[in-house]
Design a protein around this motif. Sequence first.
Motif, PDB file in Angstrom:
ATOM      1  N   ALA A 662       1.169  -1.363  -0.116  1.00 56.76           N
ATOM      2  CA  ALA A 662      -0.031  -0.247   0.011  1.00 56.76           C
ATOM      3  C   ALA A 662       0.717   1.071   0.002  1.00 56.76           C
ATOM      4  CB  ALA A 662      -0.658  -0.307   1.074  1.00 56.76           C
ATOM      5  N   THR A 663      -0.046   2.668  -0.451  1.00 60.71           N
ATOM      6  CA  THR A 663       1.112   3.434   0.215  1.00 60.71           C
ATOM      7  C   THR A 663       0.828   4.433   0.518  1.00 60.71           C
ATOM      8  OG1 THR A 663      -0.760   4.343  -2.256  1.00 60.71           O
ATOM      9  CG2 THR A 663       1.567   4.074  -2.467  1.00 60.71           C
ATOM     10  N   ILE A 664       1.394   5.746   1.344  1.00 61.87           N
ATOM     11  CA  ILE A 664       0.751   6.857   2.183  1.00 61.87           C
ATOM     12  C   ILE A 664       0.659   8.188   1.249  1.00 61.87           C
ATOM     13  CG2 ILE A 664       1.199   7.524   4.093  1.00 61.87           C
ATOM     14  CD1 ILE A 664       2.874   5.135   5.394  1.00 61.87           C
ATOM     15  N   LYS A 665      -0.340   8.648   0.776  1.00 61.09           N
ATOM     16  CA  LYS A 665      -0.527   9.460   0.518  1.00 61.09           C
ATOM     17  C   LYS A 665      -0.459  11.321   1.957  1.00 61.09           C
ATOM     18  CE  LYS A 665      -1.169   8.441  -4.096  1.00 61.09           C
ATOM     19  NZ  LYS A 665      -2.671   7.825  -5.952  1.00 61.09           N
ATOM     20  N   ILE A 666       0.001  11.715   1.302  1.00 61.45           N
ATOM     21  CA  ILE A 666       0.090  13.030   2.103  1.00 61.45           C
ATOM     22  C   ILE A 666       0.699  14.180   2.027  1.00 61.45           C
ATOM     23  CG2 ILE A 666       0.971  14.099   4.059  1.00 61.45           C
ATOM     24  CD1 ILE A 666       2.378  11.353   4.962  1.00 61.45           C
ATOM     25  N   GLY A 667      -0.524  15.375   2.067  1.00 64.51           N
ATOM     26  CA  GLY A 667      -0.202  16.372   1.096  1.00 64.51           C
ATOM     27  C   GLY A 667       0.969  17.781   2.121  1.00 64.51           C
ATOM     28  N   THR A 685      13.239  14.298   8.202  1.00 71.74           N
ATOM     29  CA  THR A 685      13.929  14.801   8.837  1.00 71.74           C
ATOM     30  C   THR A 685      13.378  16.521   8.172  1.00 71.74           C
ATOM     31  OG1 THR A 685      15.497  14.186   6.432  1.00 71.74           O
ATOM     32  CG2 THR A 685      16.067  13.066   8.589  1.00 71.74           C
ATOM     33  N   GLU A 686      12.950  16.103   6.901  1.00 75.86           N
ATOM     34  CA  GLU A 686      12.529  18.216   6.676  1.00 75.86           C
ATOM     35  C   GLU A 686      11.156  17.847   6.314  1.00 75.86           C
ATOM     36  OE1 GLU A 686      13.891  16.800   2.153  1.00 75.86           O
ATOM     37  OE2 GLU A 686      14.384  19.038   3.420  1.00 75.86           O
ATOM     38  N   ASP A 687      10.160  18.834   5.768  1.00 76.69           N
ATOM     39  CA  ASP A 687       9.061  19.090   5.451  1.00 76.69           C
ATOM     40  C   ASP A 687       8.558  18.308   4.459  1.00 76.69           C
ATOM     41  OD1 ASP A 687       8.276  19.851   8.166  1.00 76.69           O
ATOM     42  OD2 ASP A 687       8.263  21.853   7.020  1.00 76.69           O
ATOM     43  N   HIS A 688       7.727  17.728   3.522  1.00 80.31           N
ATOM     44  CA  HIS A 688       7.551  17.469   2.145  1.00 80.31           C
ATOM     45  C   HIS A 688       6.072  17.596   2.444  1.00 80.31           C
ATOM     46  CE1 HIS A 688      10.781  13.951   2.164  1.00 80.31           C
ATOM     47  NE2 HIS A 688      11.246  14.809   3.184  1.00 80.31           N
ATOM     48  N   TYR A 689       5.656  17.926   0.706  1.00 80.50           N
ATOM     49  CA  TYR A 689       5.184  18.335   0.440  1.00 80.50           C
ATOM     50  C   TYR A 689       3.870  17.495  -0.838  1.00 80.50           C
ATOM     51  CZ  TYR A 689       6.321  22.701   2.732  1.00 80.50           C
ATOM     52  OH  TYR A 689       6.850  23.282   3.588  1.00 80.50           O
ATOM     53  N   ALA A 690       3.365  17.048  -1.371  1.00 83.71           N
ATOM     54  CA  ALA A 690       2.180  16.484  -1.514  1.00 83.71           C
ATOM     55  C   ALA A 690       3.228  15.414  -2.265  1.00 83.71           C
ATOM     56  CB  ALA A 690       2.155  17.211  -3.443  1.00 83.71           C
ATOM     57  N   VAL A 691       3.263  14.221  -0.657  1.00 88.66           N
ATOM     58  CA  VAL A 691       3.853  13.326  -1.257  1.00 88.66           C
ATOM     59  C   VAL A 691       3.627  11.898  -1.056  1.00 88.66           C
ATOM     60  CG1 VAL A 691       4.384  13.344   1.175  1.00 88.66           C
ATOM     61  CG2 VAL A 691       6.336  12.242  -0.051  1.00 88.66           C
ATOM     62  N   THR A 692       4.621  11.209  -1.540  1.00 84.81           N
ATOM     63  CA  THR A 692       3.728   9.339  -2.074  1.00 84.81           C
ATOM     64  C   THR A 692       4.860   8.512  -1.766  1.00 84.81           C
ATOM     65  OG1 THR A 692       2.050  10.072  -3.923  1.00 84.81           O
ATOM     66  CG2 THR A 692       2.471   7.559  -3.549  1.00 84.81           C
ATOM     67  N   ALA A 693       4.401   8.203  -0.351  1.00 83.98           N
ATOM     68  CA  ALA A 693       5.632   7.429   0.687  1.00 83.98           C
ATOM     69  C   ALA A 693       5.186   5.599  -0.290  1.00 83.98           C
ATOM     70  CB  ALA A 693       5.847   7.033   1.646  1.00 83.98           C
ATOM     71  N   SER A 694       6.103   4.656  -0.862  1.00 84.32           N
ATOM     72  CA  SER A 694       5.890   3.552  -1.031  1.00 84.32           C
ATOM     73  C   SER A 694       7.266   2.282  -1.647  1.00 84.32           C
ATOM     74  CB  SER A 694       5.287   3.377  -2.387  1.00 84.32           C
ATOM     75  OG  SER A 694       6.373   4.154  -3.546  1.00 84.32           O
ATOM     76  N   ILE A 695       7.384   1.409  -1.630  1.00 78.98           N
ATOM     77  CA  ILE A 695       8.351   0.257  -0.595  1.00 78.98           C
ATOM     78  C   ILE A 695       8.782   0.279  -2.618  1.00 78.98           C
ATOM     79  CG2 ILE A 695       8.975  -1.829  -1.036  1.00 78.98           C
ATOM     80  CD1 ILE A 695       8.495  -0.240   1.931  1.00 78.98           C
ATOM     81  N   ASN A 696       9.587   0.334  -3.051  1.00 79.65           N
ATOM     82  CA  ASN A 696       9.809   0.176  -4.404  1.00 79.65           C
ATOM     83  C   ASN A 696      11.025  -1.663  -4.692  1.00 79.65           C
ATOM     84  OD1 ASN A 696      12.736  -0.094  -3.248  1.00 79.65           O
ATOM     85  ND2 ASN A 696      13.669   1.728  -3.817  1.00 79.65           N
ATOM     86  N   ALA A 697      11.357  -1.663  -5.647  1.00 77.82           N
ATOM     87  CA  ALA A 697      12.109  -2.974  -5.786  1.00 77.82           C
ATOM     88  C   ALA A 697      12.872  -3.697  -4.743  1.00 77.82           C
ATOM     89  CB  ALA A 697      12.467  -3.581  -7.001  1.00 77.82           C
ATOM     90  N   LYS A 698      13.647  -2.867  -3.785  1.00 75.64           N
ATOM     91  CA  LYS A 698      14.887  -3.551  -3.000  1.00 75.64           C
ATOM     92  C   LYS A 698      13.669  -3.447  -2.496  1.00 75.64           C
ATOM     93  CE  LYS A 698      18.663  -0.883  -5.972  1.00 75.64           C
ATOM     94  NZ  LYS A 698      19.293   0.196  -6.305  1.00 75.64           N
ATOM     95  N   GLY A 699      13.129  -2.936  -1.962  1.00 75.36           N
ATOM     96  CA  GLY A 699      12.345  -3.029  -0.039  1.00 75.36           C
ATOM     97  C   GLY A 699      12.726  -1.705   0.223  1.00 75.36           C
ATOM     98  N   GLN A 700      13.271  -0.646  -0.380  1.00 71.96           N
ATOM     99  CA  GLN A 700      12.871   0.709   1.079  1.00 71.96           C
ATOM    100  C   GLN A 700      11.901   1.279   0.121  1.00 71.96           C
ATOM    101  OE1 GLN A 700      16.467   1.653  -1.131  1.00 71.96           O
ATOM    102  NE2 GLN A 700      18.208   0.620  -0.384  1.00 71.96           N
ATOM    103  N   ILE A 701      11.932   2.361   0.740  1.00 72.57           N
ATOM    104  CA  ILE A 701      10.545   3.064   1.201  1.00 72.57           C
ATOM    105  C   ILE A 701      11.651   4.391   0.086  1.00 72.57           C
ATOM    106  CG2 ILE A 701      10.093   5.105   2.539  1.00 72.57           C
ATOM    107  CD1 ILE A 701       9.573   3.215   4.456  1.00 72.57           C
ATOM    108  N   ILE A 702      10.383   4.433  -0.699  1.00 77.36           N
ATOM    109  CA  ILE A 702      10.728   5.781  -1.154  1.00 77.36           C
ATOM    110  C   ILE A 702       9.689   6.568  -1.536  1.00 77.36           C
ATOM    111  CG2 ILE A 702      12.108   4.292  -3.246  1.00 77.36           C
ATOM    112  CD1 ILE A 702       9.579   4.330  -5.232  1.00 77.36           C
ATOM    113  N   LEU A 703       9.654   8.232  -1.549  1.00 80.68           N
ATOM    114  CA  LEU A 703       8.867   9.444  -1.670  1.00 80.68           C
ATOM    115  C   LEU A 703       9.700   9.721  -2.688  1.00 80.68           C
ATOM    116  CD1 LEU A 703      10.493  10.825   2.005  1.00 80.68           C
ATOM    117  CD2 LEU A 703       8.598   9.283   1.571  1.00 80.68           C
ATOM    118  N   ARG A 704       8.018  10.060  -3.299  1.00 86.46           N
ATOM    119  CA  ARG A 704       7.686  10.542  -4.969  1.00 86.46           C
ATOM    120  C   ARG A 704       6.809  12.012  -4.580  1.00 86.46           C
ATOM    121  NH1 ARG A 704       4.843   8.081  -7.074  1.00 86.46           N
ATOM    122  NH2 ARG A 704       4.335   6.334  -5.654  1.00 86.46           N
TER     123      ARG A 704
END
Length: 704
Positions: A662-667, A685-704
């Motif tokens: 699943a993914t996490i979407k945050i304004g 560690t910093e503010d993010h805007y319009a970010v989507t967090a998910s797991i990539n193929a390597k099993g790591q959390i990526i922010l887009r």
Amino acid sequence: MQSIVSRGKSIKEAVQTGVELLEVSKRDVHIEVLQNPAKGFLKMGSKQAVVRLTLLNENRETSVKTDVSPSPGLSEEQAEVNDWFAQAEYFFDKVEVDRIEPEINQPPKKSFQPTEGEMLERNGAVWVEDGRLMVEPGTHKLPIITIPKEITLYRNQHPVDEKTFILSANDSYRLVIEDQIKETEWSITIDHNKLKAYLEVNPGYKITRTIQDAEPSSHLTLAFKEEKQTYLTLTERDIKEDMQEKSILQNIDQIELMRAVRNTEPETYTIARGVAPADGKDGWLELMVDTHIKEGMHEDDQGKVDFRETKVFPNIETGDIIGIVHPSVEGSSGYSVFSETIPPKPVYPVILRLGKGVKLIGDQVVAKEFGRPHIEERGQLVKIMIMPKLLHSGDVNLESGNISFFGDVEITGEVHNGMKIEAQGNVIIAKNISGSVCNATGAISVKGNVISSDLSAGQSNMVTSKLSMLVGILKQDIDRIIAVITQLVNSPGFKSTDFAKGGLQPLVRILMEKKFQDFRPRAKRYVQLVKEGRAQLDDERWEETAEQISSLFVNLSAKPMSLNIFTHLSQKLAALQEEVELFDETKSTVSVQNVLNSRIHAGGNLFIKGQSCVNSRIHAGGYMTITGTLRGGEAYAEKGMYIGGTGAESGTPTNLSVPSNATIKIGTALEGTVLKIGNRKIVLTEDHYAVTASINAKGQIILR
């Protein structure tokens, strides 16, 4: 004429020609051989014999001096060295040209390059003439032949295996080329339903090959010509015999068989057909009422819109026909290409589980009381009940007391501190709920705020939820008890007289103490839960199973026990477990405005419409949507989430988690927000805007 030069294919012939020209006999002439004959090669480079004949006088001496001619003993090598032109000039001077062969007048071409004939003479030659291999060895080399696989070269009656072969004049050779015949390939197959027989035909062919003639060459590659013709060997009789062996007897297509044996192209033919069975129809319940909850605002009869009424529950009156039970309809049989009968698929009747408020009259399911029809379906199993609706006008407080109702509950006011609402259906609260508990098996809708309260939608917080966890374990243990006892009774060392004397009670006691020490505490818990939640259980089998479990395993009754009793109990537990799993929690949604210091569980989706959710623990079995901000606390959603804003400037931890898929979407995500996806976790560690967090193929959390 005292002397003459003559020529011939041989010295004898040249001499004979000369004496005939001189009209004398050989004894009257002196013979000088000017050039020995040479056989040449393929008529190229051959040399004639050249002789000089000089008449003898009476003393048997020559009358002409021959100081420039080669002597009869001139070697062959010396003769070759003599220049042909010089010989000719000499001949012209001495002989009457008109009586000599015309070719003598043709001056030979002079070339410094070896001719083709000379090369063949030197390197040897091999050629094919009328399919026969001809070989002429060279003076310096032997000819070579390359043999394609289609041709066999026999050397002295033995086949040559080498692809390239050196030929010798001392051996005899023979070429053989074989024609090729490929028989027609065919096979008969049956489809998996045994309804069609297929004949696949790949017609045969015949290839006729002929070795091509070839001109002389020092290295010859044999060539051949091919002529391909269709070679049909399949007969209708062959096909029918094979069909007979395979017992293919039904509906043979004679036209297809004729096409198969005549067609020259590969093709598959359907040569026999069966008849498919006609499937019947399972029994089904034809609904006669609307059972769906209508979402959204609507106008009343006067055209006014009530903004509190966003959900409309269907209601029926006593005596209404909820549905009609239709019996199953049997299908008709077919038959295969083997003339076997193919039965239709089995059909099953509808299995009704009638709950409170309904009864079956003939083939009609009829409502016995007013309320909302509640229908759950799983395959052929249909559970029907009437969910009554409780409308509570005003607040829920100490004056009204707690509410526990088997059906839907609607509260027009607020829910005050310390109150509790339980419903086997949906709950609608028109205003706020504070410091209270609200549990519902259906959906919960709070049009106000949720403050310091616990909300739970779905079966997980109800009695059935707790029982559902026990029923599966108890069934599994009972099945194992049955298996152990059966194994013991059937063992050679066990005496049936022992079983007759003591019954199963001693065996059960021993098993409880030795092998199933956890079983009795679970059984007691099950009995206690059924006793406490009797009012919320709509199926009498809960109480029936509780009584049996208490008698067999808790109180250890002295009544005779048999394995059949245990088997029946296991079957009842299995049926209850199946019905518990039937419950669809996706409809157990929660919809509220704002949330503060609360705990919310939704079996389905969770929707917080207001501006904030502060210091709360929220859980959604479906998708979570928070349009405002989430400040502090924990949020988990099984199918992902969207949150307008997360984190708190005060540093209060805000933890968001979803499964790995699943993914996490945050304004707007503030620094310090904790994101957990599957087993991975990161802290922003910093503010993010319009970010989507998910797991990539390597099993790591990526922010887009």
